[in-house]
Each structure stands twice: as structure tokens, then as C-alpha cells.
Enzyme design. Structure first.
Site, mmCIF file in Angstrom:
data_model
loop_
_atom_site.group_PDB
_atom_site.id
_atom_site.type_symbol
_atom_site.label_atom_id
_atom_site.label_comp_id
_atom_site.label_asym_id
_atom_site.label_seq_id
_atom_site.Cartn_x
_atom_site.Cartn_y
_atom_site.Cartn_z
ATOM 1 N N ASP A 65 -8.737 -5.963 -5.371
ATOM 2 C CA ASP A 65 -8.441 -4.523 -4.666
ATOM 3 C C ASP A 65 -9.181 -3.600 -5.381
ATOM 4 O O ASP A 65 -9.174 -3.275 -6.608
ATOM 5 C CB ASP A 65 -7.110 -4.254 -4.868
ATOM 6 C CG ASP A 65 -6.516 -3.293 -3.670
ATOM 7 O OD1 ASP A 65 -7.260 -2.354 -3.471
ATOM 8 O OD2 ASP A 65 -5.284 -3.027 -3.466
ATOM 9 N N HIS A 114 -7.992 -5.432 -0.690
ATOM 10 C CA HIS A 114 -6.807 -4.773 -0.446
ATOM 11 C C HIS A 114 -5.954 -5.417 0.687
ATOM 12 O O HIS A 114 -4.736 -5.623 0.640
ATOM 13 C CB HIS A 114 -6.819 -3.409 -0.055
ATOM 14 C CG HIS A 114 -5.796 -2.516 0.064
ATOM 15 N ND1 HIS A 114 -4.700 -2.320 -0.969
ATOM 16 C CD2 HIS A 114 -5.133 -1.723 1.154
ATOM 17 C CE1 HIS A 114 -3.949 -1.618 -0.555
ATOM 18 N NE2 HIS A 114 -4.096 -0.898 0.629
ATOM 19 N N SER A 138 0.890 -1.276 -0.151
ATOM 20 C CA SER A 138 -0.082 0.132 0.111
ATOM 21 C C SER A 138 0.899 1.333 -0.153
ATOM 22 O O SER A 138 1.720 1.419 -0.746
ATOM 23 C CB SER A 138 -1.017 -0.101 0.961
ATOM 24 O OG SER A 138 -1.838 0.995 0.883
#
Length: 337
Positions: A283, A312, A129
Site C-alpha cells: 500500500d 491499497h 481505508s
């Protein structure tokens, strides 16, 4: 006692122009640096996370093995441990919070590695991320100093759709009655709880909720999952720091610097490190299609989607051994088993 160290940077000028008389970079190390300083791995933090939230994947037989690697987790600016709105002295605060960028994060990390440990080259930069955004910034800004990159559920430039998500969660905080005159005058509990619930809808996939996978990790109901997992997670953070990290995420762009002048194609082409780019197939922030466009412009990169319905969170599978095995294999393929 703190379980981390602090690296201090005097008169640290941020990319957006403000200078911190004393910037503080919180970090923790795992494993032992070898005599040649050739086994260093950088593992930057993700949104809202401290090092202690992401070091679960460090251990013998895990994704990053400290018996082989010297792993450094630097806490990104704005996360509450490193310099952040919640801990900066006046004149900052009171509606005058600085904007941190990943250029700032990488500049501080580079100095930490070089000045404290004498590390000139990284064997691997691993990140999920916002940590993956920092990994790609490292590859573009220091291409000759990075051997390999594993960038998980991330992007080289924050996309328009991703910005819509970020605008939404920012609004849940700044529309709370506690937000007045550009700052929080009290704890925005309603805003934080709303923030967490909006975040939960984006972070996990539709299939995750349809199949009620929260039951497999110890939650009795959907409400139990939302309260004890998501609300609890964000209630422990300072709201001003959450806003700061949103600004950093929004500004993320490996080409937005003096080296590349906004030319993303040139910045991606400069990442010569062997790289595996790993979007989750479900995601909602960083879809496979976006990652495919970026990966195609990197000269030594492979697109390797994670086949998962954890959305995610497939990139941070602390409760999902199957997805962890996918990440472990990618690192082994990059730097050897």
C-alpha cells in the site's frame, strides 16, 4: 426507488462549527438484529464509495455473513447519498461547502444505532481505508461500546506523505478550468479524468502494473483498465463531493477532538477493543511501517499485514479471492468463525 434508508438529524452541529438545519445520514442494513442486540456490525464507507460499492463482501461465506450478523453500512458525509455539497440547500454550496470530519460521521452513526435500532454496543466495527479511519475513531471515542475492530489499509491519523497524495489529487480537480471562485461552475471532465489516472498510480502497486494483473480481471490493455475502471469510477461522482471527502480524509485524526486534545498516544491507548490492523504490504497510502507505529500503542491490537501486490486495493479485494480469504480469516479470528 432508493435502496437505502435516511436517518434525519435536526440542527446537527459539525465539529468545525457550522450547523446543518437538517443532516441526512443514508444507510442500509443486512441481516437481522437478534433479540439481545448483540450481533451488530458497523461497516462505514470508504473514499468515493456508496454502500452498494462495498457490500460485495456481505453474504454467506463472505467476509461478513448476514446470516449471523446484523450489518449496518452508513454512508459517510460527503459521499453524495448522505449530506454532501452536491445535495445541501443554500446557503451551502456556491463556495460555502461545510467541512465534515470523522467526529461528525461517528456522532451521526452513534445516534442512528441508538435511536433507530436500540444498539448500545457493537460486536465489530469493520472498515477499509476511510472506513477504517471511522472504525478507529469509534474505538477511541466509544471504547466501551466496541467489542472488536478490523481496520484494513488505514490510519489513526493521516500522515504527511498521505497528505501529499491528497494535495495532488485535489489539485487535478481545482486546476480544471471549471473551478472558479472556489466552486465548480460546470462539470470538470478533464479534471475528473486526470484525477482518476493519478489515483490509479497510487492505489495499485508497482508490481501490480509490472505483472499486468489488470489482464486477469477482464481488461484488454492498460489504457482499457484506466478508462473503464478508474475514469469510469470517478466520472460517476460529483466533483464537489470528491473534494469534500478529501477534506475529511486530510482531517482524519482520532485525537483531534475535545476528549484527547491532539494527544495521539493517549487516543490510541484508549482503544481497548480487540483489534486487528491490516495494512497491505504494498500500500502506497498506508504503509506497514506507519501501521506498526500506531498498532504498538494500542493495548489489545495485532498487526497483520496482507501479503499482496494489489496495493491499497488488497483491502477491498472484490476481484481477488486470495486477499478476501485473508480478510475473512481476520474477522473469524476476532469474532469467531
Amino acid at each position: 426507488m432508493a435502496d437505502h434508508e435516511i436517518f434525519e438529524l435536526k440542527s446537527f452541529t459539525l465539529q468545525r462549527g457550522l450547523t446543518l438545519p437538517l443532516a441526512r445520514l443514508a444507510y442500509k442494513t443486512y441481516g437481522t438484529l437478534n433479540a439481545h442486540r448483540s450481533n451488530a456490525v458497523l461497516y462505514p464507507t470508504s473514499y468515493g464509495a456508496h454502500h452498494s460499492d462495498i457490500d460485495w463482501l456481505i453474504g454467506p461465506g463472505r467476509v461478513l455473513d448476514p446470516e449471523r450478523w446484523f450489518i449496518v453500512i452508513p454512508n459517510q458525509f460527503g459521499n453524495g447519498l448522505s449530506s454532501s455539497p452536491s445535495n445541501l440547500p443554500e446557503p451551502f454550496g456556491l463556495g460555502r461547502d461545510p467541512v465534515f470530519t470523522h467526529v461528525d460521521n461517528v456522532a451521526a452513526q452513534e445516534r442512528l444505532l441508538r435511536e433507530v435500532f436500540g444498539i448500545e454496543r457493537l460486536a465489530l466495527v469493520y472498515g477499509w481505508s476511510m472506513g477504517g479511519q471511522q472504525a478507529l475513531h469509534w474505538g477511541a471515542l466509544h471504547p466501551d461500546r466496541v467489542g472488536a475492530i478490523c481496520a484494513v489499509c488505514t490510519s489513526a491519523r493521516t500522515s504527511p506523505h498521505n497528505r501529499v497524495f491528497l494535495e495532488g489529487i485535489r489539485a487535478t480537480l481545482t486546476t480544471d478550468a471549471a473551478w472558479r471562485d472556489g466552486r465548480f461552475t460546470e462539470r470538470p471532465v478533464k479534471g475528473l479524468r486526470a484525477f482518476a489516472r493519478v489515483y490509479a498510480g497510487w492505489a495499485m502497486s508497482q508490481a501490480f502494473y509490472r505483472e499486468e494483473l489488470w489482464r486477469t480481471v477482464g481488461f484488454a490493455s492498460l489504457e482499457d483498465f484506466l478508462v473503464r475502471s478508474w475514469e469510469a469510477n470517478f466520472l460517476r461522482r460529483e466533483p464537489s463531493d470528491l473534494l469534500s471527502m478529501i477534506e475529511t480524509w486530510m482531517a482524519s485524526d482520532i485525537s483531534d477532538n475535545a476528549v484527547y486534545g491532539g494527544d495521539l498516544t493517549r487516543a490510541l491507548g484508549a482503544i481497548t477493543a480487540r483489534s486487528i490492523i491490516m495494512p497491505s504490504e504494498t500500500d502506497l497510502y498506508f504503509p506497514v511501517e506507519d501501521s506498526a507505529i500506531e498498532t504498538a500503542q494500542m493495548p489489545n491490537a495485532e498487526l497483520r499485514p496482507i501479503p499482496s501486490i494489489w496495493g491499497h486495493r488488497a483491502g477491498n479485494p472484490s476481484l481477488n479471492p486470495e486477499d478476501e480469504a485473508v480478510l475473512r480469516r481476520a474477522v473469524a479470528d476476532l469474532v469467531g468463525g
